[in-house]
Design a protein around this motif. Structure first.
Motif, PDB file in Angstrom:
ATOM      1  N   GLN A  19       0.845  -1.210   0.000  1.00  0.00           N
ATOM      2  CA  GLN A  19       0.000   0.000   0.000  1.00  0.00           C
ATOM      3  C   GLN A  19       0.876   1.256   0.000  1.00  0.00           C
ATOM      4  OE1 GLN A  19      -3.172  -0.078  -0.530  1.00  0.00           O
ATOM      5  NE2 GLN A  19      -3.304  -2.296  -0.382  1.00  0.00           N
ATOM      6  N   GLU A  20       1.954   1.205   0.766  1.00  0.00           N
ATOM      7  CA  GLU A  20       2.860   2.346   0.858  1.00  0.00           C
ATOM      8  C   GLU A  20       3.540   2.598  -0.489  1.00  0.00           C
ATOM      9  OE1 GLU A  20       7.009   3.278   3.131  1.00  0.00           O
ATOM     10  OE2 GLU A  20       5.521   2.132   4.265  1.00  0.00           O
ATOM     11  N   ALA A  21       3.932   1.514  -1.159  1.00  0.00           N
ATOM     12  CA  ALA A  21       4.582   1.638  -2.467  1.00  0.00           C
ATOM     13  C   ALA A  21       3.607   2.221  -3.490  1.00  0.00           C
ATOM     14  CB  ALA A  21       5.111   0.283  -2.940  1.00  0.00           C
ATOM     15  N   ILE A  22       2.343   1.805  -3.418  1.00  0.00           N
ATOM     16  CA  ILE A  22       1.328   2.361  -4.319  1.00  0.00           C
ATOM     17  C   ILE A  22       1.224   3.872  -4.094  1.00  0.00           C
ATOM     18  CG2 ILE A  22      -1.150   2.481  -4.793  1.00  0.00           C
ATOM     19  CD1 ILE A  22      -1.246  -0.559  -4.212  1.00  0.00           C
ATOM     20  N   ALA A  23       1.123   4.263  -2.836  1.00  0.00           N
ATOM     21  CA  ALA A  23       0.969   5.690  -2.510  1.00  0.00           C
ATOM     22  C   ALA A  23       2.199   6.488  -2.950  1.00  0.00           C
ATOM     23  CB  ALA A  23       0.745   5.850  -1.007  1.00  0.00           C
ATOM     24  N   LYS A  24       3.369   5.868  -2.844  1.00  0.00           N
ATOM     25  CA  LYS A  24       4.618   6.573  -3.100  1.00  0.00           C
ATOM     26  C   LYS A  24       4.934   6.696  -4.590  1.00  0.00           C
ATOM     27  CE  LYS A  24       7.930   5.647  -0.027  1.00  0.00           C
ATOM     28  NZ  LYS A  24       9.104   4.981   0.585  1.00  0.00           N
ATOM     29  N   TYR A  25       4.580   5.675  -5.372  1.00  0.00           N
ATOM     30  CA  TYR A  25       5.064   5.630  -6.759  1.00  0.00           C
ATOM     31  C   TYR A  25       3.997   5.693  -7.850  1.00  0.00           C
ATOM     32  CZ  TYR A  25       9.166   4.007  -4.211  1.00  0.00           C
ATOM     33  OH  TYR A  25      10.200   3.905  -3.326  1.00  0.00           O
ATOM     34  N   VAL A  26       2.824   5.127  -7.621  1.00  0.00           N
ATOM     35  CA  VAL A  26       1.831   5.075  -8.698  1.00  0.00           C
ATOM     36  C   VAL A  26       1.384   6.485  -9.074  1.00  0.00           C
ATOM     37  CG1 VAL A  26      -0.502   4.321  -9.320  1.00  0.00           C
ATOM     38  CG2 VAL A  26       1.065   2.728  -8.208  1.00  0.00           C
ATOM     39  N   GLY A  27       1.355   6.754 -10.388  1.00  0.00           N
ATOM     40  CA  GLY A  27       0.957   8.064 -10.871  1.00  0.00           C
ATOM     41  C   GLY A  27       2.122   9.011 -11.089  1.00  0.00           C
ATOM     42  N   ARG A  28       3.311   8.612 -10.657  1.00  0.00           N
ATOM     43  CA  ARG A  28       4.503   9.430 -10.900  1.00  0.00           C
ATOM     44  C   ARG A  28       5.209   8.940 -12.161  1.00  0.00           C
ATOM     45  NH1 ARG A  28       7.184  12.003  -6.051  1.00  0.00           N
ATOM     46  NH2 ARG A  28       5.496  12.199  -4.568  1.00  0.00           N
ATOM     47  N   PHE A  29       5.888   9.846 -12.796  1.00  0.00           N
ATOM     48  CA  PHE A  29       6.640   9.496 -14.002  1.00  0.00           C
ATOM     49  C   PHE A  29       8.047   9.063 -13.614  1.00  0.00           C
ATOM     50  CE2 PHE A  29       3.188  12.023 -15.465  1.00  0.00           C
ATOM     51  CZ  PHE A  29       2.887  11.539 -16.727  1.00  0.00           C
ATOM     52  N   TYR A  30       8.549   8.069 -14.317  1.00  0.00           N
ATOM     53  CA  TYR A  30       9.882   7.559 -14.020  1.00  0.00           C
ATOM     54  C   TYR A  30      10.927   8.304 -14.845  1.00  0.00           C
ATOM     55  CZ  TYR A  30      13.861   4.454 -13.542  1.00  0.00           C
ATOM     56  OH  TYR A  30      15.111   3.958 -13.301  1.00  0.00           O
ATOM     57  N   VAL A  31      11.884   8.916 -14.144  1.00  0.00           N
ATOM     58  CA  VAL A  31      13.014   9.604 -14.770  1.00  0.00           C
ATOM     59  C   VAL A  31      14.264   8.905 -14.249  1.00  0.00           C
ATOM     60  CG1 VAL A  31      14.237  11.805 -15.002  1.00  0.00           C
ATOM     61  CG2 VAL A  31      11.743  11.789 -14.840  1.00  0.00           C
ATOM     62  N   GLU A  32      14.961   8.213 -15.144  1.00  0.00           N
ATOM     63  CA  GLU A  32      16.089   7.366 -14.725  1.00  0.00           C
ATOM     64  C   GLU A  32      17.133   8.134 -13.922  1.00  0.00           C
ATOM     65  OE1 GLU A  32      18.430   3.904 -14.567  1.00  0.00           O
ATOM     66  OE2 GLU A  32      16.702   3.916 -15.903  1.00  0.00           O
ATOM     67  N   ASP A  33      17.561   9.254 -14.475  1.00  0.00           N
ATOM     68  CA  ASP A  33      18.730   9.952 -13.953  1.00  0.00           C
ATOM     69  C   ASP A  33      18.314  11.197 -13.185  1.00  0.00           C
ATOM     70  OD1 ASP A  33      21.114  11.277 -13.549  1.00  0.00           O
ATOM     71  OD2 ASP A  33      21.717  11.278 -15.660  1.00  0.00           O
ATOM     72  N   GLU A  34      18.743  11.292 -11.935  1.00  0.00           N
ATOM     73  CA  GLU A  34      18.332  12.451 -11.141  1.00  0.00           C
ATOM     74  C   GLU A  34      18.831  13.763 -11.756  1.00  0.00           C
ATOM     75  OE1 GLU A  34      20.094  13.266  -7.217  1.00  0.00           O
ATOM     76  OE2 GLU A  34      21.443  11.602  -7.626  1.00  0.00           O
ATOM     77  N   GLY A  35      19.897  13.682 -12.565  1.00  0.00           N
ATOM     78  CA  GLY A  35      20.407  14.879 -13.238  1.00  0.00           C
ATOM     79  C   GLY A  35      19.421  15.464 -14.237  1.00  0.00           C
ATOM     80  N   ASN A  36      18.448  14.639 -14.660  1.00  0.00           N
ATOM     81  CA  ASN A  36      17.451  15.106 -15.629  1.00  0.00           C
ATOM     82  C   ASN A  36      16.161  15.596 -14.983  1.00  0.00           C
ATOM     83  OD1 ASN A  36      19.186  14.302 -17.677  1.00  0.00           O
ATOM     84  ND2 ASN A  36      18.285  12.279 -17.852  1.00  0.00           N
ATOM     85  N   VAL A  37      16.062  15.456 -13.671  1.00  0.00           N
ATOM     86  CA  VAL A  37      14.794  15.737 -13.004  1.00  0.00           C
ATOM     87  C   VAL A  37      14.402  17.208 -13.113  1.00  0.00           C
ATOM     88  CG1 VAL A  37      13.667  15.864 -10.738  1.00  0.00           C
ATOM     89  CG2 VAL A  37      14.832  13.761 -11.452  1.00  0.00           C
ATOM     90  N   ALA A  38      15.364  18.123 -12.913  1.00  0.00           N
ATOM     91  CA  ALA A  38      15.035  19.557 -12.953  1.00  0.00           C
ATOM     92  C   ALA A  38      14.482  19.938 -14.326  1.00  0.00           C
ATOM     93  CB  ALA A  38      16.258  20.399 -12.610  1.00  0.00           C
ATOM     94  N   ALA A  39      15.132  19.462 -15.382  1.00  0.00           N
ATOM     95  CA  ALA A  39      14.670  19.759 -16.743  1.00  0.00           C
ATOM     96  C   ALA A  39      13.299  19.121 -16.981  1.00  0.00           C
ATOM     97  CB  ALA A  39      15.681  19.255 -17.769  1.00  0.00           C
ATOM     98  N   TRP A  40      13.133  17.898 -16.457  1.00  0.00           N
ATOM     99  CA  TRP A  40      11.855  17.202 -16.629  1.00  0.00           C
ATOM    100  C   TRP A  40      10.732  17.986 -15.953  1.00  0.00           C
ATOM    101  CZ3 TRP A  40       7.898  15.256 -13.775  1.00  0.00           C
ATOM    102  CH2 TRP A  40       7.003  14.411 -14.443  1.00  0.00           C
ATOM    103  N   LYS A  41      11.010  18.467 -14.734  1.00  0.00           N
ATOM    104  CA  LYS A  41       9.981  19.225 -14.007  1.00  0.00           C
ATOM    105  C   LYS A  41       9.637  20.526 -14.719  1.00  0.00           C
ATOM    106  CE  LYS A  41      10.189  17.249  -9.458  1.00  0.00           C
ATOM    107  NZ  LYS A  41      10.614  17.327  -8.057  1.00  0.00           N
ATOM    108  N   ASP A  42      10.644  21.162 -15.316  1.00  0.00           N
ATOM    109  CA  ASP A  42      10.384  22.381 -16.086  1.00  0.00           C
ATOM    110  C   ASP A  42       9.469  22.082 -17.266  1.00  0.00           C
ATOM    111  OD1 ASP A  42      11.933  23.936 -14.459  1.00  0.00           O
ATOM    112  OD2 ASP A  42      13.695  23.945 -15.778  1.00  0.00           O
ATOM    113  N   ALA A  43       9.691  20.922 -17.881  1.00  0.00           N
ATOM    114  CA  ALA A  43       8.922  20.549 -19.081  1.00  0.00           C
ATOM    115  C   ALA A  43       7.550  19.974 -18.736  1.00  0.00           C
ATOM    116  CB  ALA A  43       9.718  19.540 -19.904  1.00  0.00           C
ATOM    117  N   ASN A  44       7.375  19.550 -17.477  1.00  0.00           N
ATOM    118  CA  ASN A  44       6.131  18.892 -17.067  1.00  0.00           C
ATOM    119  C   ASN A  44       5.582  19.512 -15.784  1.00  0.00           C
ATOM    120  OD1 ASN A  44       5.971  16.286 -18.913  1.00  0.00           O
ATOM    121  ND2 ASN A  44       8.095  16.554 -18.313  1.00  0.00           N
ATOM    122  N   PRO A  45       5.219  20.795 -15.853  1.00  0.00           N
ATOM    123  CA  PRO A  45       4.767  21.469 -14.629  1.00  0.00           C
ATOM    124  C   PRO A  45       3.576  20.759 -13.987  1.00  0.00           C
ATOM    125  CG  PRO A  45       4.228  22.776 -16.580  1.00  0.00           C
ATOM    126  CD  PRO A  45       5.111  21.654 -17.033  1.00  0.00           C
TER     127      PRO A  45
END
Length: 93
Positions: A19-45
């Motif tokens: 249940q905790e894993a469902i709450a934590k991860y389901v519905g989120r997009f997977y971005v392999e590399d944390e270095g890409n997260v900032a750019a991803w967030k900018d592109a996916n507000p």
């Protein structure tokens, strides 16, 4: 159920951990590399993502249509992605 032609799950897991894993991860997009997260967030507000380093060590990410080995490891978390790279379901095994 079936997932990409491969049978997943050996039982319905309703544990607190699941249940905790469902709450934590389901519905989120997977971005392999944390270095890409900032750019991803900018592109996916307004959207949430999760990157590899956020996941447990024993974890497998399965793209839609991806093949899974059938070795069963009850402590391994599986994140199943939809065609957009969003976590659609999670299970252990």
């Amino acid at each position: 159920g079936m997932f990409g032609g491969v049978r997943t799950g050996h039982s319905v897991d309703t544990s607190a951990e699941h249940q905790e894993a469902i709450a934590k991860y389901v519905g989120r997009f997977y971005v392999e590399d944390e270095g890409n997260v900032a750019a991803w967030k900018d592109a996916n507000p307004g959207k949430e993502c999760v990157c590899r380093k956020d996941l447990p060590e024993l974890c497998r990410v399965v793209p839609q249509g991806g093949m899974m080995t059938m070795d069963y490891r009850p402590t391994r978390l599986n994140l199943h992605l939809d065609q957009d790279g969003k976590v659609s379901t999670v299970n252990y095994g």
